[in-house]
Enzyme design. Structure first.
Site, mmCIF file in Angstrom:
data_model
loop_
_atom_site.group_PDB
_atom_site.id
_atom_site.type_symbol
_atom_site.label_atom_id
_atom_site.label_comp_id
_atom_site.label_asym_id
_atom_site.label_seq_id
_atom_site.Cartn_x
_atom_site.Cartn_y
_atom_site.Cartn_z
ATOM 1 N N GLU A 171 0.832 -1.213 0.000
ATOM 2 C CA GLU A 171 0.000 0.000 0.000
ATOM 3 C C GLU A 171 0.865 1.260 0.000
ATOM 4 O OE1 GLU A 171 -2.949 -0.441 3.131
ATOM 5 O OE2 GLU A 171 -3.491 -2.447 2.404
ATOM 6 N N GLU A 263 -4.542 -7.864 -1.226
ATOM 7 C CA GLU A 263 -5.471 -8.058 -0.100
ATOM 8 C C GLU A 263 -6.843 -7.639 -0.577
ATOM 9 O OE1 GLU A 263 -4.547 -5.547 3.261
ATOM 10 O OE2 GLU A 263 -2.420 -5.999 3.162
#
Length: 321
Positions: A171, A263
Site C-alpha cells: 500500500e 489483499e
C-alpha cells in the site's frame, strides 16, 4: 506475449516454475488465497468448515518479527497482536513442506527507529523515511539493519528451496504506513534499496517480487517487479470482477504484467471473473472477521466460489516446488 522472465536474473528454478504456472493460468483460473496472522489460523479452519477445501495460497504476517518493537510503550491491542503473531512462521514451514501450498508474506514493519505502539503506522512514529534512503544517516543504518534481520528469516526458506511471493512496502500509494509517509518517490527508493540488498548482498534467489500500489507516478519500475498488485476493501457483501480496478492497476506500466489482488475484504465474484476473464492471478482475503466470519462474505458465496471450476484451491494446485 507476456514475458515471465524473473526480474532477478539469479532467481531459482522454483521461482521460475511458479511464474510459469501463473502465466499459464492467467485468464483461465484464479488462485484462492487467505491471510493468517496467528498460530491458530482460524481463517483456514473456517474456510475448511464451510467449503471442505483450503486455499491454494496462504498469507503470513511478519509484524512480530520486526526487530524494533517498543514493548514499553504499546497498548494492549498492539501487544496482543504481537503475541498472537509470534512463531507463526512454523505454520509457513508446514504449509510449504506438508501441503506444498503457495506462500505470500506481508510485513507490517514496526519503524526501524523510534516509534511507539503499532509503529508501522505513520501516526505512531517520527521515523523519517526520506532520511532512511540517504546513506550515512542513522535512519538508513537502522533500515538496513532491520532488512538484514528479515533476510536471515528469508534465507532459511531459500536454503530449503521454498519460493515466496514477497510483497514489501505494501500500500505504498498511501501515507498511513511510515514507508509511504513521505510520498511515492521515497517509497520507490525504499523498495529499490531492499531489492538491491536482497538480490545482491543476501542473494535471496527465492523471492518473487510483488509490487503493491495502483499509483502510476508511484510505480517502482519493471526491472525490480515480477507481479503488480493492489489492495481493495469494497463494502461488505459486494462481490464483482473488479474490472475497473484491474484496468486502473495495469495502467501503471505499459508492459503486460501478471496482476493480483494483494489483499481484499469481501471475496471477489469468482463467477463474474470466470465470465469476464479479468486476469487476476489470485486474491487474498484479509484475516480476522474478513476471513473467519460471514460479516463480509456469506457462507454460500464462499462455498460456491471455492467449488467453482475457475477457482484453484489447494487440492487443484500442482506441485510447483
Amino acid at each position: 506475449m507476456m514475458n515471465i522472465t524473473p526480474c532477478n536474473p539469479r532467481a531459482s528454478d522454483e521461482v521460475r516454475s511458479v511464474l510459469n504456472y501463473l502465466s499459464e493460468i492467467r485468464g483461465k483460473g484464479i488462485i484462492t488465497g487467505q491471510h493468517t496472522q496467528t498460530i491458530a489460523q482460524d481463517e483456514l479452519n473456517y474456510i475448511h468448515e464451510v467449503t471442505g477445501k483450503l486455499p491454494a495460497l496462504c498469507g503470513f504476517e511478519l509484524l512480530a518479527y520486526s526487530p524494533n518493537i517498543n514493548y514499553n510503550d504499546s497498548g494492549e491491542e498492539c501487544l496482543l497482536e504481537v503475541e498472537e503473531n509470534k512463531d507463526t512462521l512454523q505454520r509457513a514451514w508446514e504449509w510449504a513442506e506438508k501441503k506444498n501450498g503457495l506462500i505470500t508474506f506481508t510485513w507490517h514493519w514496526f519503524s526501524p527507529l523510534g516509534g511507539r505502539d503499532k509503529s508501522f503506522y505513520t501516526e505512531h512514529t517520527d521515523f523519517d523515511a526520506a532520511k532512511a534512503i540517504v546513506e550515512g544517516t542513522a535512519e538508513h543504518k537502522a533500515l538496513l539493519s532491520d532488512m538484514d534481520d528479515m533476510a536471515e528469516i528469508l534465507r532459511e526458506f531459500r536454503d530449503k528451496r521454498i519460493p515466496i511471493l514477497w510483497r514489501p512496502f505494501h500500500e505504498a500509494e498511501g501515507t498511513w504506513f511510515w514507508w509511504g509517509s513521505k510520498g511515492p518517490e521515497v517509497a520507490k527508493q525504499l523498495y529499490r534499496i531492499m531489492y538491491d540488498r536482497y538480490t545482491k548482498h543476501h542473494d535471496l534467489t527465492n523471492l518473487i517480487w510483488v509490487w503493491n500500489s495502483p499509483l502510476v507516478e508511484g510505480y517502482v519500475g519493471d526491472d525490480v517487479v515480477d507481479i503488480i498488485s493492489r489492495d481493495l476493501y469494497p463494502p461488505a457483501h459486494q462481490h464483482t470482477d473488479l474490472r475497473q480496478e484491474y484496468e486502473e492497476l495495469i495502467r501503471i506500466t505499459p508492459t503486460p504484467k501478471l496482476a493480483a489482488l494483494g489483499e481484499i475484504g469481501p471475496l471477489p465474484c469468482v463467477r463474474s471473473i470466470s465470465e469476464s476473464r479479468i486476469p487476476w492471478l489470485w486474491f487474498m482475503i484479509w484475516s480476522n472477521d474478513f476471513g473467519k466470519s460471514d460479516k463480509f462474505t456469506r457462507k454460500e458465496i464462499l462455498r460456491s466460489a471455492y467449488h467453482s471450476d475457475y477457482a484453484i484451491t489447494l487440492d487443484r494446485l500442482p506441485k510447483l516446488y
